[in-house]
Scaffold this motif. Structure first.
Motif, PDB file in Angstrom:
ATOM      1  N   THR A  69      35.708  34.540  36.923  1.00  0.00           N
ATOM      2  CA  THR A  69      35.482  35.988  36.929  1.00  0.00           C
ATOM      3  C   THR A  69      36.152  36.650  38.127  1.00  0.00           C
ATOM      4  O   THR A  69      36.752  37.721  38.001  1.00  0.00           O
ATOM      5  CB  THR A  69      33.976  36.307  36.930  1.00  0.00           C
ATOM      6  OG1 THR A  69      33.351  35.654  38.052  1.00  0.00           O
ATOM      7  CG2 THR A  69      33.317  35.835  35.648  1.00  0.00           C
ATOM      8  N   VAL A  70      36.065  36.023  39.292  1.00  0.00           N
ATOM      9  CA  VAL A  70      36.701  36.599  40.487  1.00  0.00           C
ATOM     10  C   VAL A  70      38.213  36.634  40.318  1.00  0.00           C
ATOM     11  O   VAL A  70      38.872  37.641  40.623  1.00  0.00           O
ATOM     12  CB  VAL A  70      36.308  35.805  41.747  1.00  0.00           C
ATOM     13  CG1 VAL A  70      37.170  36.235  42.936  1.00  0.00           C
ATOM     14  CG2 VAL A  70      34.831  36.010  42.067  1.00  0.00           C
ATOM     15  N   THR A  97      39.249  39.332  37.871  1.00  0.00           N
ATOM     16  CA  THR A  97      39.033  40.673  38.404  1.00  0.00           C
ATOM     17  C   THR A  97      40.048  41.020  39.479  1.00  0.00           C
ATOM     18  O   THR A  97      40.620  42.121  39.488  1.00  0.00           O
ATOM     19  CB  THR A  97      37.614  40.793  38.993  1.00  0.00           C
ATOM     20  OG1 THR A  97      36.664  40.484  37.989  1.00  0.00           O
ATOM     21  CG2 THR A  97      37.364  42.202  39.502  1.00  0.00           C
ATOM     22  N   GLU A  98      40.313  40.088  40.385  1.00  0.00           N
ATOM     23  CA  GLU A  98      41.135  40.385  41.553  1.00  0.00           C
ATOM     24  C   GLU A  98      42.603  40.014  41.398  1.00  0.00           C
ATOM     25  O   GLU A  98      43.472  40.705  41.916  1.00  0.00           O
ATOM     26  CB  GLU A  98      40.556  39.661  42.783  1.00  0.00           C
ATOM     27  CG  GLU A  98      39.237  40.230  43.263  1.00  0.00           C
ATOM     28  CD  GLU A  98      39.357  41.698  43.649  1.00  0.00           C
ATOM     29  OE1 GLU A  98      40.065  42.009  44.610  1.00  0.00           O
ATOM     30  OE2 GLU A  98      38.750  42.536  42.950  1.00  0.00           O
ATOM     31  N   SER A 144      31.791  39.655  40.961  1.00  0.00           N
ATOM     32  CA  SER A 144      33.210  40.000  40.888  1.00  0.00           C
ATOM     33  C   SER A 144      33.409  41.514  40.805  1.00  0.00           C
ATOM     34  O   SER A 144      34.417  42.037  41.267  1.00  0.00           O
ATOM     35  CB  SER A 144      33.861  39.315  39.683  1.00  0.00           C
ATOM     36  OG  SER A 144      33.408  39.878  38.463  1.00  0.00           O
TER      37      SER A 144
END
Length: 679
Positions: free
Chosen positions: A455-456, A459-460, A576
């Motif tokens: 998820t991180v 997202t990033e 996230s």
């Protein structure tokens, strides 16, 4: 008979020439007899115009013609109404060139000044020079002219006007230029300056010989050429006015400005050729760098094209710093659209030449870097400022041959071992902690749950494991967004860039920090000395997740009273979602500890994207990706809101603003991710 006609023709020729000279002499005598009257009328008109339009008194004791084409003034005074005196001159003379004058073109041939002073004074918000910037009355129509408004015509007229005011001869004795306001007072004096047939030399002193600069050069006004050299007699002498006014300190050993040619190619194109060089230029300003920036030596040569609708660097214009040389291509078009084009194709060059060319003190973490090998860089950038979404941004570097021999202050190799991390709140360091297995809060990458890492990353930085530290689509979106917003609204940081910024760079918002960040990321990724897994591991252990909450262990405990390995899909999606604004994390929850409805957009967006990519195939996916299963620990829950009626609840204005910003950010990130997935 033939001799008779020949003699007659000669006689009439002599009579004609004599008559012409006689008429010319009579006209000259009449003109000479009336020229003082013309001068009186001109001075009166100047006085009246300055008084009526600018509220400035122009006073002069005496004025007269001296010789054929020279006018002398004595005790000249310029005083704005209710302000300090702007200018005084004991003697001032100007000589006008005769031949251009016959055709209606006024060109200065000589100037003389004795005991002159120009004083700029500002008290509070009032100054004795504000009339110079007085705006024209919008109700007064501009006179109609047939003059072209194109850049070529404008540049041609400005160059002509400039050189028409530069004399061939100058005799200046005891001239002073000063500035004074509530914070500073500085004065420049020129005891003697002489120019003969365009050649000039002079000394310029600061504050009673506190510093001295030597000026010399030559001006060829007729050919529109000029070369000026300015040398500092003593080292590290700062230019006046700049520091007291703008906090900018500038010093140099030598500056050279060489205007070689002003050439009208055709009606719609004018070219200006020349060169600019400096030796030991030093610049200090807190917005640029914490230390003095030193630029030892550089030369810029080439030219600028002024066309009807654009301004551009001429082909083969070069910038040379030590042994590093580049030839950028720049073009700014204003009609019919506002367009900026930039390209740079370096060809192969020695990498060390590039690092040696970087200004010392500007990129402090890179000073002292030693490299081997050759590289080549290509950049093509184009953007229509009225249609920024159509931006072109192509950046490519061939650095396969690059080898890092020695790092600077930012030792990238230190990332492979345990190190002390400085945690900042804005520009204030709040604490330090060890990043490594010695710290019980540290988690190896294989100890962090798959769903959180996924998820991180989505997202990033969705393509963190595929790119070389930079994501071009993110850069393009950032530039387009900032142009549309007309301010810095969106960045384009990858995980690599965030890590470099957090670990090695200070938090001061100086102009150089972003460029230093880009250089360090490039070197780190090109060297291959730190694996992607290790970079991601460090990132998850140091990233801020709330006020004084750093790293995944602290975040899991702070919000959910859990260990990182126990985090669920929903909790991972929540964590996230707050990375861009970590201090707003608590605003996502209501007083029951459950997530507010507007947070669900993040779950829907990134949950569905991970499913499309097959990243949740082996994960138990609850309803709505676990949105309703995320519960904030009780100690952090906000108080129940005050009820106004059965359906209306108080909402904090700041929270409402945060919601709008988060939703806009969410939409932009979704758009970027969709583009990346389609590639």
């Amino acid at each position: 008979m033939m001799d008779f006609f020949r003699d007659t023709r000669k006689k009439w020729l002599f009579i004609g020439i004599g008559s012409f000279l006689l008429l010319l002499g009579i006209g000259f005598a009449v003109g000479m007899s009336k020229r003082q009257g013309y001068l009186d009328s001109a001075v009166v008109k100047v006085k009246e115009k300055l008084r009526q339009e600018y509220e400035v008194d122009f006073k002069v004791d005496t004025y007269r013609f001296a010789g054929l084409n020279t006018v002398e003034f004595e005790n000249l005074l310029v005083v704005p109404k209710d302000r300090d005196t702007l200018a005084t001159m004991e003697k001032f003379s100007v000589t006008v060139k005769l031949m251009p004058l016959i055709w209606g073109d006024i060109k200065v041939g000589g100037l003389g000044v004795k005991n002159g002073a120009v004083s700029f004074v500002k008290k509070d918000s009032l100054s004795n020079y504000d009339f110079l910037f007085k705006k024209k009355d919008p109700t007064v129509p501009e006179p109609e002219t047939n003059t072209s408004k194109g850049f070529a015509d404008l540049a041609d007229r400005l160059a002509t006007q400039f050189f028409s005011l530069i004399p061939d001869d100058l005799d200046l004795e005891n001239f002073e230029l000063s500035y004074k306001d509530d914070r500073m007072a500085q004065r420049i004096t020129v005891p003697q300056a002489v120019m003969n047939s365009g050649k000039f030399s002079s000394s310029v002193f600061l504050n009673d010989e506190e510093a001295e600069w030597l000026l010399e050069g030559k001006v060829q006004a007729e050919d529109q050429r000029m070369r000026v050299e300015v040398s500092s007699k003593e080292p590290d002498v700062e230019l006046p006015f700049l520091y007291g006014k703008y906090g900018l300190a500038v010093s140099f050993d030598k500056l050279i400005f060489d205007l070689k040619d002003v050439k009208k190619i055709n009606k719609k194109l004018l070219e200006i050729d020349g060169a600019f060089a400096y030796e030991n230029l030093k610049v200090t300003h807190h917005r640029l760098s914490d230390s003095t920036i030193i630029l030892p030596q550089a030369e810029m040569s080439g030219g600028i094209q002024f066309a009807e609708n654009y301004i551009a660097l001429k082909d083969n214009s070069t910038i040379r710093v030590k042994d590093f040389e580049v030839s950028p291509q720049v073009k700014v078009t204003l009609k019919p659209d506002n367009q900026v084009d930039l390209s740079l194709h370096t060809g192969v060059f020695q990498a060390q030449d590039f690092f040696d060319a970087l200004p010392r003190g500007l990129f402090q973490n890179i000073d002292g870097v030693k490299v081997e090998g050759s590289i080549a860089y290509d950049l093509d950038f184009s953007v229509n400022l009225d249609k920024p979404d159509d931006i072109k941004f192509e950046s490519k570097i061939d650095d396969a041959d690059l080898k890092i021999i020695q790092w600077g202050a930012a030792n990238i190799d230190s990332l492979n071992t345990s190190f002390v991390y400085d945690a900042y709140d804005d520009t204030v360091r709040v604490r330090q902690f060890l990043v490594g297995p010695e710290n019980p809060n540290f988690r190896r990458l294989d100890q962090i749950p798959y769903v959180l890492k996924t998820t991180v990353r989505n997202t990033e930085d969705p393509f963190f494991y595929k790119h070389n530290g930079f994501e071009m689509e993110a850069f393009k979106l950032s530039i387009a967004t900032n142009i549309k917003e007309k301010k810095f609204k969106r960045g384009a940081s990858t995980i690599s860039m965030q890590l470099i910024k957090n670990v090695f760079l200070n938090r001061k918002k100086t102009l150089n920090r972003k460029f230093e960040e880009i250089l360090l990321v490039w070197m780190m990724e090109a060297s291959g000395r730190v694996s992607k897994d290790r970079l991601f591991e460090i990132y998850l252990n140091v990233i801020e997740w709330g006020k004084n909450v750093y790293g995944i262990t602290e975040a899991a405990n702070y919000y959910f009273k859990k260990q990182p390995e126990d985090l669920t899909l929903g909790e991972s999606l929540f964590l996230s979602s707050i990375i861009p604004r970590p201090k707003t994390g608590l605003s996502s929850f209501d007083y029951t500890g459950h997530l507010k409805g507007w947070v669900q957009r993040h779950f829907n967006t990134y949950g569905s994207i991970m499913r499309k990519l097959g990243e949740l195939d082996n994960v138990s996916v609850p309803e709505n990706y676990g949105f309703y299963e995320v519960v904030l620990q009780s100690n952090l829950r906000p108080k129940a809101p005050v009820m106004r009626d059965t359906v209306t609840w108080d909402m904090d204005n700041e929270q409402e603003l945060i919601i709008k910003e988060l939703e806009a950010e969410e939409q932009a990130r979704k758009s970027l991710l969709d583009k990346l997935i389609r590639q």
